[in-house]
Design an enzyme around this catalytic site. Structure first.
Site, PDB file in Angstrom:
ATOM      1  N   GLY A 409       1.723  -3.042  -0.705  1.00  0.00           N
ATOM      2  CA  GLY A 409       1.422  -2.041  -1.730  1.00  0.00           C
ATOM      3  C   GLY A 409      -0.065  -1.814  -1.908  1.00  0.00           C
ATOM      4  O   GLY A 409      -0.479  -0.742  -2.366  1.00  0.00           O
ATOM      5  N   SER A 410      -0.879  -2.773  -1.551  1.00  0.00           N
ATOM      6  CA  SER A 410      -2.338  -2.599  -1.660  1.00  0.00           C
ATOM      7  C   SER A 410      -2.909  -1.980  -0.392  1.00  0.00           C
ATOM      8  O   SER A 410      -3.844  -1.175  -0.447  1.00  0.00           O
ATOM      9  CB  SER A 410      -3.019  -3.950  -1.914  1.00  0.00           C
ATOM     10  OG  SER A 410      -2.563  -4.495  -3.133  1.00  0.00           O
ATOM     11  N   SER A 450      -2.831  -8.431  -6.620  1.00  0.00           N
ATOM     12  CA  SER A 450      -2.791  -9.736  -7.294  1.00  0.00           C
ATOM     13  C   SER A 450      -4.109 -10.485  -7.097  1.00  0.00           C
ATOM     14  O   SER A 450      -4.489 -11.319  -7.907  1.00  0.00           O
ATOM     15  CB  SER A 450      -1.653 -10.579  -6.705  1.00  0.00           C
ATOM     16  OG  SER A 450      -1.921 -10.814  -5.327  1.00  0.00           O
ATOM     17  N   THR A 453      -3.437 -12.520  -2.047  1.00  0.00           N
ATOM     18  CA  THR A 453      -2.717 -12.393  -0.771  1.00  0.00           C
ATOM     19  C   THR A 453      -3.535 -13.014   0.364  1.00  0.00           C
ATOM     20  O   THR A 453      -4.681 -12.615   0.596  1.00  0.00           O
ATOM     21  CB  THR A 453      -2.412 -10.908  -0.508  1.00  0.00           C
ATOM     22  OG1 THR A 453      -1.558 -10.488  -1.572  1.00  0.00           O
ATOM     23  CG2 THR A 453      -1.729 -10.676   0.809  1.00  0.00           C
ATOM     24  N   GLU A 581      11.428  -1.791  -0.870  1.00  0.00           N
ATOM     25  CA  GLU A 581      11.144  -2.688  -1.998  1.00  0.00           C
ATOM     26  C   GLU A 581      11.872  -2.284  -3.284  1.00  0.00           C
ATOM     27  O   GLU A 581      12.344  -3.144  -4.019  1.00  0.00           O
ATOM     28  CB  GLU A 581       9.635  -2.752  -2.255  1.00  0.00           C
ATOM     29  CG  GLU A 581       8.894  -3.413  -1.110  1.00  0.00           C
ATOM     30  CD  GLU A 581       7.413  -3.609  -1.411  1.00  0.00           C
ATOM     31  OE1 GLU A 581       7.070  -4.215  -2.439  1.00  0.00           O
ATOM     32  OE2 GLU A 581       6.588  -3.139  -0.605  1.00  0.00           O
ATOM     33  N   HIS A 597       8.032  10.897  22.026  1.00  0.00           N
ATOM     34  CA  HIS A 597       7.892  10.221  23.319  1.00  0.00           C
ATOM     35  C   HIS A 597       8.761   8.975  23.412  1.00  0.00           C
ATOM     36  O   HIS A 597       8.643   8.197  24.343  1.00  0.00           O
ATOM     37  CB  HIS A 597       6.423   9.864  23.557  1.00  0.00           C
ATOM     38  CG  HIS A 597       5.551  11.086  23.566  1.00  0.00           C
ATOM     39  ND1 HIS A 597       5.287  11.810  24.706  1.00  0.00           N
ATOM     40  CD2 HIS A 597       4.949  11.747  22.552  1.00  0.00           C
ATOM     41  CE1 HIS A 597       4.537  12.850  24.387  1.00  0.00           C
ATOM     42  NE2 HIS A 597       4.319  12.833  23.091  1.00  0.00           N
ATOM     43  N   LYS A 691       5.969 -15.936  -0.166  1.00  0.00           N
ATOM     44  CA  LYS A 691       4.615 -16.324  -0.583  1.00  0.00           C
ATOM     45  C   LYS A 691       4.623 -17.763  -1.095  1.00  0.00           C
ATOM     46  O   LYS A 691       3.693 -18.537  -0.844  1.00  0.00           O
ATOM     47  CB  LYS A 691       4.088 -15.365  -1.657  1.00  0.00           C
ATOM     48  CG  LYS A 691       3.683 -14.009  -1.086  1.00  0.00           C
ATOM     49  CD  LYS A 691       3.065 -13.091  -2.136  1.00  0.00           C
ATOM     50  CE  LYS A 691       2.585 -11.798  -1.500  1.00  0.00           C
ATOM     51  NZ  LYS A 691       2.096 -10.828  -2.443  1.00  0.00           N
TER      52      LYS A 691
HETATM   53  O1  PA5 Z   1       4.704  -4.461  -3.079  1.00  0.00           O
HETATM   54  C1  PA5 Z   1       4.514  -5.665  -2.996  1.00  0.00           C
HETATM   55  O2  PA5 Z   1       4.827  -6.461  -3.889  1.00  0.00           O
HETATM   56  C2  PA5 Z   1       3.880  -6.202  -1.752  1.00  0.00           C
HETATM   57  O3  PA5 Z   1       3.938  -5.268  -0.738  1.00  0.00           O
HETATM   58  C3  PA5 Z   1       2.434  -6.604  -2.037  1.00  0.00           C
HETATM   59  O4  PA5 Z   1       1.644  -5.457  -2.253  1.00  0.00           O
HETATM   60  C4  PA5 Z   1       1.913  -7.412  -0.867  1.00  0.00           C
HETATM   61  O5  PA5 Z   1       2.645  -8.588  -0.753  1.00  0.00           O
HETATM   62  C5  PA5 Z   1       0.435  -7.740  -1.073  1.00  0.00           C
HETATM   63  O6  PA5 Z   1       0.204  -8.257  -2.348  1.00  0.00           O
HETATM   64  P1  PA5 Z   1      -1.051  -7.745  -3.163  1.00  0.00           P
HETATM   65  O7  PA5 Z   1      -0.866  -6.294  -3.280  1.00  0.00           O
HETATM   66  O8  PA5 Z   1      -0.989  -8.469  -4.460  1.00  0.00           O
HETATM   67  O9  PA5 Z   1      -2.233  -8.109  -2.319  1.00  0.00           O
END
Ligand code: PA5
Length: 704
Positions: A409-410, A450, A453, A581, A597, A691
């Site tokens: 997500g980051s 967070s 990571t 997710e 392709h 994690k």
């Molecule tokens: O959506 C999520 O919870 C994950 O994809 C996190 O973004 C990923 O594990 C990375 O964690 P963070 O965004 O805290 O660095």
């Protein structure tokens, strides 16, 4: 015959063929003989008589596209209805358009979903009917009954008119509705009652004349439409005309009341394949009477069954007889064949049940993901202001590229930065290491919501060995500590969210802060003016909405999201990860042109073995012209293979607004899909568990 036209009609819901028709309209089911679809069989059967350029089809836009791909008919031979309204308006429309080109023309109206065994006999009957149509008759082919059917309407034949092609043309005395058993037996014994095949032949001018007499709404609509033929106003005028026309069948609306009706009794092995029993009767069976459309049928002590699997599954039958077993990706039917007529009731009852009870489903969202998604535009706007208020040290400016290290997500923040800052090269590293080329000219951004990571932290440290231009962005955690220890600017964003729900914080705070370093993003005003109304439109407060409808289409399927490289490609990836997710289900993404392709080869067996995939094209008006062409070709291929797809266009004018609006739509769809899947969108237990497991074998960041 020179002025003979075939007009294929392809409406009809085919409810009695549930659940197959959930996946494919009836004309596209493979019961045409020799593995052909019904519509292809209809087309090929009439070709020798009229020639390819005189075959037309009338259908809605969606169906027309399918028909064009299936039959290879050019767009000019597809007569597009604004919406389906039974057969009378469709016939009126075809007669108007084709009659204007060839006033003496004769039209054979052919339903797209019938089966006919003796194709030569069929063509002879059409030739005979065309002779009668030439003399001004409205002709219907009457099927000589082989049993006292109660499922068909009948035509009563009167005195013989003339003979041609070895067939007798009779005056038709009248049409009668489906009879009861006793009446049907009576008809059979009288010998001059025939099943109404729904195949009609008439001059364009004659059918328009009768429409004028019996359907005043349709007639008025047709006469108004004449002035719009070939003009830009056509589509709008057609929509208005359809709204005005009577919703009725040509049989009921015209034929039952018209003058000069003729019928030609025929016996060419006809079936309208109305239900699974009719299909079983019409198709080839093995020695035990089992008809199978599956990859393999293994039957023991079983007979007279119909087996149809859209996914071509292997089927085993043990000790059962007279059943219809129909398997589609989302539903299964097991019915007694003699009750096949009642399948419609099941289809309707299940469709009613499938209406989601949204207010009840919202209760699954115990941690407020819907609310967070609804506030996304606010999150973006406030973050931009916060970022603008920050002052990053001047030494950071003058970089040649940005390298953002981040995961999940980051990490997506890097992809979006690259789209939002077209003048700057932005690379995203989703790994423990940064690329070799990174040096002092690179601005390194460590992005972890967070702040904890491990890949991000390790890669950030790796990058710090190569450049002193660096920023960290997080809600706290190790990244904050590390930045403070080393005197690296740290951008704080609010805590308490899921990383994927904090994209607005990450992206827009950075965009705001980078303005201070001389990198201003153009067109953010439009982004907000597109996102804000979307938040209202797609929210639970406005239900049902298009995100919910889309989620319903995806429910039970595996979405495969396609975007264009460097534009909607990363958005396709975001759709996929959000669906993973939030909705806790598989989804895939791929990018154009690369997917042309490799991925497309997987279409070859997709329909047969993996019909559960649904493809989504994310489009903007900025797509490269060759990508646009590729999408058109792919859509054609998908249609030809009867593989479903959805095409979505970004909103707004600018590239960025279109891209972000598609991202936002995907976020909503993923949350609604979660609810339809019966899950709370927020928790991501597998990620947390992984994690935790890794943390039990810690990595010494500072020493590692
Ligand atoms: O959506 C999520 O919870 C994950 O994809 C996190 O973004 C990923 O594990 C990375 O964690 P963070 O965004 O805290 O660095």
């Amino acid at each position: 015959m020179k002025n003979l036209y075939a007009v294929i009609l392809a409406g009809g819901k085919g409810e009695r063929l549930w659940p197959a028709t959930l996946e494919r309209p009836k004309p596209f089911l493979p019961f045409g003989g020799g593995g052909r679809t019904l519509i292809r069989a209809t087309f090929e059967r009439v070709l020798p008589l009229v020639g390819r350029e005189k075959v037309y089809a009338v259908a809605t836009r969606e169906l027309s596209e399918l028909i064009g791909a299936e039959l290879g008919l050019p767009w000019e031979q597809l007569i597009v209805e604004p919406f389906g309204k039974n057969t009378a308006p469709a016939v009126g429309l075809a007669a108007l358009l084709l009659g204007a080109r060839d006033p003496e023309g004769i039209m054979c109206m052919l339903p797209a979903d019938h089966r006919i065994e003796d194709e030569d006999a069929f063509r002879r009957a059409l030739s005979a009917a065309a002779m009668a149509a030439e003399k001004g008759y409205l002709v219907t082919l009457g099927i000589r009954p082989t049993y006292p059917a109660t499922g068909y309407g009948y035509i009563e034949g009167g005195e013989p008119l003339f003979e041609t092609e070895g067939l007798t043309v009779y005056r038709a005395v009248g049409f009668v509705e489906k009879p009861n058993q006793e009446t049907a037996e009576n008809y059979l014994s009288q010998g001059n009652f025939f099943w109404n095949s729904g195949i009609f032949i008439w001059k364009f001018s004659r059918i328009l004349e009768e429409i004028g007499r019996h359907l005043p709404g349709l007639a008025a609509a047709i006469s108004r439409l004449r002035a719009h033929m070939g003009k830009d106003s056509w589509e709008e005028a057609l929509r208005a005309a359809y709204a005005e026309a009577e919703e009725t069948s040509i049989d009921y609306g015209v034929m039952e009341k018209a003058d000069r009706i003729a019928t030609i009794p025929v016996s060419f092995g006809w079936s309208d394949l109305g239900d699974w029993h009719a299909i079983w009767e019409a198709v080839q069976k093995d020695h035990a009477g089992n008809a199978s459309f599956s990859s393999e049928l293994l039957s023991k002590d079983s007979g007279s069954n119909l087996v149809f699997s859209l996914a071509r599954k292997r089927v085993g039958l043990l000790g059962v007889s007279d059943l219809a077993v129909v398997d589609a990706p989302g539903a299964l039917l097991v019915a007694r064949r003699d009750r096949a007529q009642e399948v419609r009731e099941i289809a309707r009852a299940l469709a009613a049940r499938e209406e989601p009870d949204w207010p009840r489903l919202y209760r699954l969202d115990t941690r407020g993901m819907l609310d967070v998604v609804e506030r996304f535009p606010e999150q973006c706007r406030e973050s931009l202001e916060r970022g603008r208020a920050m002052e990053l040290p001047g030494e950071l400016s003058g970089f040649e590229r940005i390298l953002l290290v981040g995961m999940g997500g980051s990490g997506i923040t890097g992809d979006l930065l690259s789209l939002a800052l077209p003048g700057v090269e932005v690379i995203t590293a989703r790994d423990y290491r940064v690329p070799e080329f990174v040096g002092e000219e690179t601005l390194l951004i460590g992005a972890s919501y967070s702040g904890n990571t491990e890949e991000t932290l390790i890669a950030f440290l790796d990058g710090l060995k190569r450049t002193r231009k660096a920023i960290g962005i997080s809600s706290g955690g190790e990244l904050e500590k590390l930045c403070r220890e080393r005197g690296i600017p740290w951008v704080e964003i609010p805590a308490g969210f899921q990383p994927r729900a904090a994209l607005g914080f990450l992206l827009f705070t950075l965009l705001g802060a980078l303005e201070g370093l001389g990198h201003r993003t153009e067109g953010l005003g439009e982004v907000f003016s597109v996102l804000t109304p979307m938040a209202r439109e797609l929210s639970p407060g406005n239900s049902p909405n298009r995100a919910q409808e889309l989620a319903r289409r995806l429910h039970g399927k595996i979405p495969v999201v396609y975007g264009a490289a460097g534009a909607t490609g990363p958005i396709a990836f975001r759709w996929r990860t959000q669906i993973n997710e939030n909705a806790k289900q598989p989804a895939f993404s791929a990018e154009l042109p690369e997917l042309c392709h490799n991925e497309i080869v997987g279409y070859e067996l997709a329909g047969d073995f993996f019909p559960m995939f649904l493809r989504i094209f994310l489009r903007t008006s900025y797509d490269h012209p060759r990508v646009v062409l590729r999408v058109e070709v792919l859509k054609e291929v998908l249609r030809r293979r009867a593989l479903g797809f959805v095409e979505l266009h970004g909103e707004g004018e600018s590239r960025l607004a279109q891209i972000i609006s598609l991202l936002y739509l995907g976020d909503w769809v993923s949350v609604y899909l979660a609810l339809l899947n019966g899950v709370d969108p927020t928790p991501v237990r597998p990620i947390a568990e992984l994690k935790k497991r890794l943390a039990s074998e810690p990595w010494d960041l500072r020493g590692g």
